[in-house]
Design a protein around this motif. Sequence first.
Motif, PDB file in Angstrom:
ATOM      1  N   ASP A  57       0.853  -1.192   0.000  1.00 23.07           N
ATOM      2  CA  ASP A  57       0.000   0.000   0.000  1.00 23.07           C
ATOM      3  C   ASP A  57       0.891   1.244   0.000  1.00 23.07           C
ATOM      4  OD1 ASP A  57       0.956  -0.663   2.615  1.00 23.07           O
ATOM      5  OD2 ASP A  57      -0.407   0.824   3.444  1.00 23.07           O
ATOM      6  N   GLN A 105      11.969   8.934   2.193  1.00 24.57           N
ATOM      7  CA  GLN A 105      10.941   7.983   2.623  1.00 24.57           C
ATOM      8  C   GLN A 105      11.222   7.552   4.051  1.00 24.57           C
ATOM      9  OE1 GLN A 105      11.754   5.189  -0.888  1.00 24.57           O
ATOM     10  NE2 GLN A 105      11.216   3.722   0.703  1.00 24.57           N
ATOM     11  N   GLU A 110      14.637   6.362   9.428  1.00 25.38           N
ATOM     12  CA  GLU A 110      15.119   5.313  10.353  1.00 25.38           C
ATOM     13  C   GLU A 110      16.647   5.237  10.321  1.00 25.38           C
ATOM     14  OE1 GLU A 110      13.238   1.814   8.786  1.00 25.38           O
ATOM     15  OE2 GLU A 110      11.235   2.609   9.141  1.00 25.38           O
ATOM     16  N   PHE A 130       9.073  -3.277  11.467  1.00 30.77           N
ATOM     17  CA  PHE A 130       8.888  -3.605  10.058  1.00 30.77           C
ATOM     18  C   PHE A 130      10.239  -4.071   9.493  1.00 30.77           C
ATOM     19  CE2 PHE A 130       8.392  -2.533   5.489  1.00 30.77           C
ATOM     20  CZ  PHE A 130       7.416  -3.452   5.229  1.00 30.77           C
ATOM     21  N   ARG A 409       0.352 -11.098   2.724  1.00 30.59           N
ATOM     22  CA  ARG A 409      -0.350  -9.827   2.870  1.00 30.59           C
ATOM     23  C   ARG A 409      -0.906  -9.377   1.524  1.00 30.59           C
ATOM     24  NH1 ARG A 409       2.699  -4.235   4.198  1.00 30.59           N
ATOM     25  NH2 ARG A 409       3.282  -4.534   2.017  1.00 30.59           N
TER      26      ARG A 409
HETATM   27  N1  F0G Z   1       7.654   1.386   8.978  1.00 32.75           N
HETATM   28  C1  F0G Z   1       6.574   0.666   8.603  1.00 32.75           C
HETATM   29  C2  F0G Z   1       5.620   0.185   9.639  1.00 32.75           C
HETATM   30  C3  F0G Z   1       6.357   0.385   7.252  1.00 32.75           C
HETATM   31  O1  F0G Z   1       5.291  -0.317   6.904  1.00 32.75           O
HETATM   32  C4  F0G Z   1       7.298   0.855   6.305  1.00 32.75           C
HETATM   33  C5  F0G Z   1       7.132   0.558   4.879  1.00 32.75           C
HETATM   34  C6  F0G Z   1       8.379   1.617   6.729  1.00 32.75           C
HETATM   35  C7  F0G Z   1       8.524   1.859   8.077  1.00 32.75           C
HETATM   36  C8  F0G Z   1       9.410   2.176   5.776  1.00 32.75           C
HETATM   37  O2  F0G Z   1       8.886   3.218   5.015  1.00 32.75           O
HETATM   38  O3  F0G Z   1       8.926   2.375   2.652  1.00 32.75           O
HETATM   39  O4  F0G Z   1       8.836   4.808   3.149  1.00 32.75           O
HETATM   40  O5  F0G Z   1      10.894   3.550   3.577  1.00 32.75           O
HETATM   41  N2  F0G Z   1       6.345  -0.335   4.475  1.00 32.75           N
HETATM   42  C9  F0G Z   1       6.042  -0.677   3.099  1.00 32.75           C
HETATM   43  C10 F0G Z   1       5.144  -1.874   3.086  1.00 32.75           C
HETATM   44  C11 F0G Z   1       7.206  -0.768   2.196  1.00 32.75           C
HETATM   45  O6  F0G Z   1       4.966  -2.459   2.002  1.00 32.75           O
HETATM   46  O7  F0G Z   1       4.591  -2.225   4.119  1.00 32.75           O
HETATM   47  P1  F0G Z   1       9.416   3.492   3.528  1.00 32.75           P
END
Ligand code: F0G
Length: 463
Positions: A57, A105, A110, A130, A409
Motif C-alpha cells: 500500500d 521515505q 530510520e 517492520f 499480505r
Molecule cells: N515502517 C513501517 C511500519 C512500514 O510499513 C514501512 C514501509 C516503513 C517503516 C518504511 O517506510 O517504505 O517509506 O521507507 N512499508 C512498506 C510496506 C514498504 O509495504 O509495508 P518506507
Amino acid sequence: MLGGMDGWRTIIEPFRIHAVEPVRLTTREERLEAVEAAGYNLFDVHAQDVLIDLLTDSGTGAMSRDQWAAIQHGDESYAGSPSWYTFLESVQVLFPYRHVIPTHQGRAAEKILFSVIGGPGKVIPNNTHFDTTRANVEASGAEAVDLVIAEGREPSLIHPFKGNMDTESLDRLLTARPGDVPVVFVTITNNSGGGQPVSLANLRAVRAVCDRHKVPLFLDACRFAENAWFVKEREEGQGDRSIPDIVRDFAALADGMTMSAKKDGLANIGGWLAMNDDALAEKCRTLLILTEGFVTYGGLAGRDLEAIAQGLREVVDEDYLRYRVRSTAYLGDALDASGIPTVRPVGGHAVYIDARALLPHIPPLAYPGQALAVALYVEGGIRGCEIGTVMFGRQPDGSETAAAMDLVRLAIPRRTYTQSHIDYVIEVVQAVAARAKDISGYRIVSEPAALRHFTARFAPLAA
Ligand code: F0G
C-alpha cells in the motif's frame, strides 16, 4: 451513504474516477513464464505482468485532484522553499514536534535516527519492527526486539488492539538492560503483525514505563490515520472525538516519530523524522545534509512536499477513513466467510492470509507464504507479499528459524481499486484455497546476506 453512515450496507468509494490507468490482462501461461523467469520472487515480476497489484500500500495509492493541483505550486528553491513551510505546517498540525526533518521515505528517517542513537550493545524494542526498520536497527549493530502482546501473535484471536505492546515485557527489558535502550518504538498500526491498531490506553502505559526508566518513546507512524480511526471506533470514550484530536494525543505521548508519507501521507514518495530533543535533532540534521539533502527539503522535490501537505489534510477525513477501513474489511470478511484463515480482526491497510494454516502440509522452512503468494499470482495475476519465514527467517548469526507467523499480505493501495476488483480477488483466493493441498513448497536457490525476501531466488519442491 458511504457504507455505514446512514445504515446502507454497500460500501461506495467516496470519490469518482477522473483519470484512468489501464491494467493488462495476461494468460495463465504468460504468468507461469513470468514468475519462473523471476525465480519465483514476486518482487522481480514486471508490474506490467500483474493484474491487481497488492504487493504494498506504499506509494501506490491514487492522488487526488487537489494533490495534483498542489504539485503545480511546488517551489524548488534549495533553501526555505514556500513548499517546505506548507509541508511543515501540515505536519505540525497533527504532530506538533519542535523539529521536523524531511526525508525521501520512511527508511531514510530510520537510517538517520539509528545511525545516531543505535550501535553495538544497544537494543531497540518495538511492538513489531517492520522489515526495513529491523534491518536499519541491525545495520547499526544494535539488536531489534519485538514485544507485541501475546494476542498479537495469534492470527485467529479477536482482540480490538492486537498491535498493543506488552508493557510487562518492556519493563523487564528496561530493568535488565539499563542504559542499553536508547529509544522505545511503537508502530501504528502494527504492519508486520497484521495491520493491527494500538490503543491510546496502551500507548499511555508504554509512556509510563518509559518515564520510569527515563527512556524516550518514538512512534513509527506510517498508518497513523487508520490507527486513529480504529481508536475512534473501538476505544472507550473516543467515539465522539475528531481524528486530528486523537492523532495529536498519540503525538503528545511520544517524544518523536519516523514517518513514511507513502502510506497515510497519501503521496507517492516522502517521509520525515520528528522530535523535541534539540541535541538529537542537530545530529540528525547533520547526517541529513550528508545523505538526503538540505534541511528544508530532505530528499524531496518541492512538489513532493506540496503533495504530502495536501495528503495529510485529506487522510484525516472521516468519509475517507470509513471507506478505507470498511473496504479492507470487505475483502477480509469475504475470505473469512469462505473459511480461508486470515488474521482477525481485519487490519486497516491489508488482509493477511494465514498461509501456515491454509497449507499445513508445507513446513515453515519450505515457505508456505511464498507458495501461496506465487499460486495467487499464477491463478489470477494478483501480487501479494509474503510476510513470514522468507522475510524474517534468516537470523543475524546466519541460522534459519521459522518466523512467528507465515502470512501473505494483500495490501490495498489507497483509493486505487474498486469493489469489482476486490470481488475478483475474492474469487481468485477462493479458487486457490480450494486446491490448497496440491500446492507445494519452495527452497531458496540464492539469497543475499540481509533483506533476502527482495532478491532471493526460489525453486519449487516436488509435489
Ligand atoms: N515502517 C513501517 C511500519 C512500514 O510499513 C514501512 C514501509 C516503513 C517503516 C518504511 O517506510 O517504505 O517509506 O521507507 N512499508 C512498506 C510496506 C514498504 O509495504 O509495508 P518506507
